[in-house]
Design an enzyme around this catalytic site. Structure first.
Site, mmCIF file in Angstrom:
data_model
loop_
_atom_site.group_PDB
_atom_site.id
_atom_site.type_symbol
_atom_site.label_atom_id
_atom_site.label_comp_id
_atom_site.label_asym_id
_atom_site.label_seq_id
_atom_site.Cartn_x
_atom_site.Cartn_y
_atom_site.Cartn_z
ATOM 1 C CB CYS A 100 31.773 36.732 34.793
ATOM 2 S SG CYS A 100 30.870 35.380 35.205
ATOM 3 C CG HIS A 134 28.775 39.531 37.151
ATOM 4 N ND1 HIS A 134 29.031 40.194 35.820
ATOM 5 C CD2 HIS A 134 28.640 38.246 37.096
ATOM 6 C CE1 HIS A 134 28.907 39.081 34.745
ATOM 7 N NE2 HIS A 134 28.620 38.220 35.645
ATOM 8 C CD GLU A 140 29.571 43.575 36.682
ATOM 9 O OE1 GLU A 140 30.328 43.163 37.016
ATOM 10 O OE2 GLU A 140 29.047 42.791 35.765
HETATM 11 N N1 GLN Z 1 29.648 32.060 30.141
HETATM 12 C C1 GLN Z 1 30.228 32.031 31.219
HETATM 13 C C2 GLN Z 1 29.554 31.244 32.321
HETATM 14 O O1 GLN Z 1 28.140 30.875 32.009
HETATM 15 C C3 GLN Z 1 30.341 33.312 32.020
HETATM 16 C C4 GLN Z 1 29.258 33.993 32.270
HETATM 17 C C5 GLN Z 1 29.258 35.549 32.457
HETATM 18 O O2 GLN Z 1 30.339 36.159 32.222
HETATM 19 N N2 GLN Z 1 28.368 36.293 33.389
HETATM 20 O O3 GLN Z 1 29.969 30.486 33.275
#
Ligand code: GLN
Length: 542
Positions: A389, A518, A520
């Site tokens: 992310c 994600h 995970e």
């Molecule tokens: N801050 C980034 C976004 O909002 C990444 C979010 C995250 O890593 N879950 O796109």
């Protein structure tokens, strides 16, 4: 109530933070291992409608379900232990329950009757528990009520359990998870707080069928007998749950005491087998493996200490463990504060002592330049890198700055006015931000992703298209796709419906992969996530 469903309420006593979630997941696991279908529900007593707006340092990780709900980290334990997929039906908060009741009242759903806290709130809780149970076609539903008995916050949920038990006593059970402290100056395990917790639970009209006693050590016989007499449960129904080296050992600890046999007996059921062998084998790799892999997790450091730091990234940590064990290796994990690299760039060299570097998701501006220099170090020194992310977004920022020469490239999350917004916000999100609408408005839940042939991602997954869970507001800006591809960063995964970039990777590197989603959240102890597995494999080769 249908004859086929049985409900087990798990409530806490004495204090929070003793591992009630893992206990709940393990209770589900041992019943599942005896041949039954099990689902789990988490009740969070907070007024927040979901966990998305809660501070991760206070509340821990936000676990995202496939259907895009932002829930409590315990939901992750349930999915991992039960190897199942849960939905928003498996999670409720006080806010969510009240919201439904109030909306129903506004729609004349109560047909002009007075709507009262009791019975209408517990009735809504019961309806939700039953709906999730029917949906999962579960023989058993384990319901964890957050907090500890005696708090105002969870009284209405206990009331729901009490009402369900009154209606169908044979099919509803209560388990109290308590804590037995061993004060240093006494060196002896104390049962009194648990006796009080049991009384408090009794005053809510509930008697525990079992008491699970958490503690530093196994409980001895005299204490078991004492608890039996004072809490009015049979000695065999007092279960000891000592600290163990891995949470995955807990089902075995329970089964050594015959816990599932006793539960099934109370429900009048016969087990249909017993199968924890593979599970227990997995749980022992960490202690038995000959190889070991050393991974650095680079991110901003939460000043409140390691405990909360690891809680905020629990699914990432567990996914790393699953992948290491599947590679027959134990894992050594270290946290590195990215701000260290901002103060002293010499410190970057320490990254060479690791077999791989992972940058997990995150938000905000603190420590970001440190992360970007760590990414650069891993790219140039060919250290296996896995960005999740924010870790993917910042990998593209670094690439744009160093390789494309766009020195001011950035994510608009940090620099709104950057000349080269390689990570930008799409128009639908812009509106949410302008109107301060932050609750449940990110790109959430499962999205499809098509994989490009011949890439690391395609090889790891072994399939042309996959689905992964998201939680973010910002996206890769497709205006830069051809520029990065010309210089050797491949877009290896794309969402077919929107064209959004989901995975990037590097050609001339042993393992450099960034994912917008994600992964995970989908890793399971016996089914490790393919990308984590590939990352660890490459780290072991370093
Ligand atoms: N801050 C980034 C976004 O909002 C990444 C979010 C995250 O890593 N879950 O796109």
């Amino acid at each position: 109530m249908s004859m086929n469903h049985r409900y087990i309420f798990v409530v806490g006593g004495v204090m929070s933070g003793v591992g009630k979630g893992v206990t709940t997941a393990s209770i589900g696991k041992i019943l599942q291992s005896r041949g039954f279908t099990v689902t789990a529900i988490k009740i969070d007593p907070y007024v927040n409608v979901d966990a998305g707006t809660m501070n991760p340092v206070e509340h821990g990780e936000v676990f995202v379900t496939n259907d895009g709900d932002e829930t409590d980290q315990d939901m992750g334990n349930y999915e991992r232990f039960l190897n199942t997929e849960l939905t928003s039906m498996n999670y409720m908060t006080t806010g969510r329950v009240y919201q439904t009741v109030i909306e129903r009242e506004r729609n004349l759903g109560y047909k002009g009757r007075c709507v009262q806290v009791v019975p209408h709130i517990p009735e809504e809780v019961i309806a939700r528990i039953k709906k999730a149970t029917e949906h999962a076609k579960a023989d058993f539903t384990v319901v964890e009520i957050g907090g500890t008995v005696g708090e105002y916050e969870n009284i209405l949920f206990l009331e729901a359990g009490r009402m369900m038990h009154l209606a169908d006593p044979k099919n509803v059970m209560f388990i109290l998870v308590s804590y037995l402290p061993i004060p240093k100056h006494l060196g002896e395990m104390k049962t009194k707080p648990t006796q009080h917790a049991t009384r408090t639970l009794n005053s809510a009209g509930i008697h525990p069928d079992f008491i699970v006693c958490r503690g530093e050590q196994y409980m001895d016989k005299p204490r078991r007998e004492k608890l039996s007499v004072f809490c009015n449960v049979k000695p065999g129904d007092v279960i000891s749950a000592p600290d163990v080296s891995s949470i995955y050992h807990i089902p075995a600890v329970f089964e050594k005491q015959g816990f599932s046999d006793e539960m099934l007996k109370k429900f009048g059921l016969k087990p249909k087998g017993s199968d924890l062998r593979k599970w227990n084998k997995m749980a022992s790799v960490q202690e038995k493996a000959e190889k070991s892999v050393k991974i650095a997790v680079v991110g901003k450091y939460f000043a409140t200490g390691d405990y909360t730091l690891s809680d905020s990234y629990i699914s990432v940590i567990e996914a790393l463990k699953h992948a290491s064990w599947a590679n027959n290796a134990s894992i050594e994990l270290e946290w590195i504060n990215s701000e260290d690299f901002e103060k002293e760039s010499k410190k970057l060299a320490q990254l060479s002592t690791y077999d791989g570097v992972l940058v997990p998701g995150g938000f905000g501006t603190r420590g970001i330049e440190g992360v970007i220099s760590a990414v650069r170090y891993c790219r140039e020194k060919k250290i296996p890198y896995f960005g999740i992310c924010y870790g993917m977004q910042l990998a593209t920022v670094e690439f744009a700055r160093t390789v494309l020469g766009l020195t001011s490239a950035h994510t608009v999350e940090v620099d709104e006015a950057t000349e080269d917004p390689i990570i930008h916000v799409n128009p639908s999100q812009m509106k949410n931000i302008r109107e301060n609408r932050y609750g449940g408005t990110m790109r959430l839940g499962a999205y499809d992703c098509d994989l490009k042939a011949g890439t690391i991602a395609r090889k790891a997954y072994g399939a042309p298209s996959i689905s992964e869970r998201h939680r973010h507001r910002y996206e890769f800006n497709n205006a830069y796709t051809s520029a990065i591809e010309e210089k050797g960063m491949i877009v290896s995964g794309v969402n077919p419906q929107s064209g959004l970039v989901e995975i990037v990777e590097l050609k001339d590197h042993p393992f450099f992969v960034g994912v917008q989603f994600h992964p995970e959240f989908q890793s399971r102890p016996l089914h490790p996530h393919p990308l984590f597995k590939a990352f660890i494999k490459s780290a072991l080769q370093k």
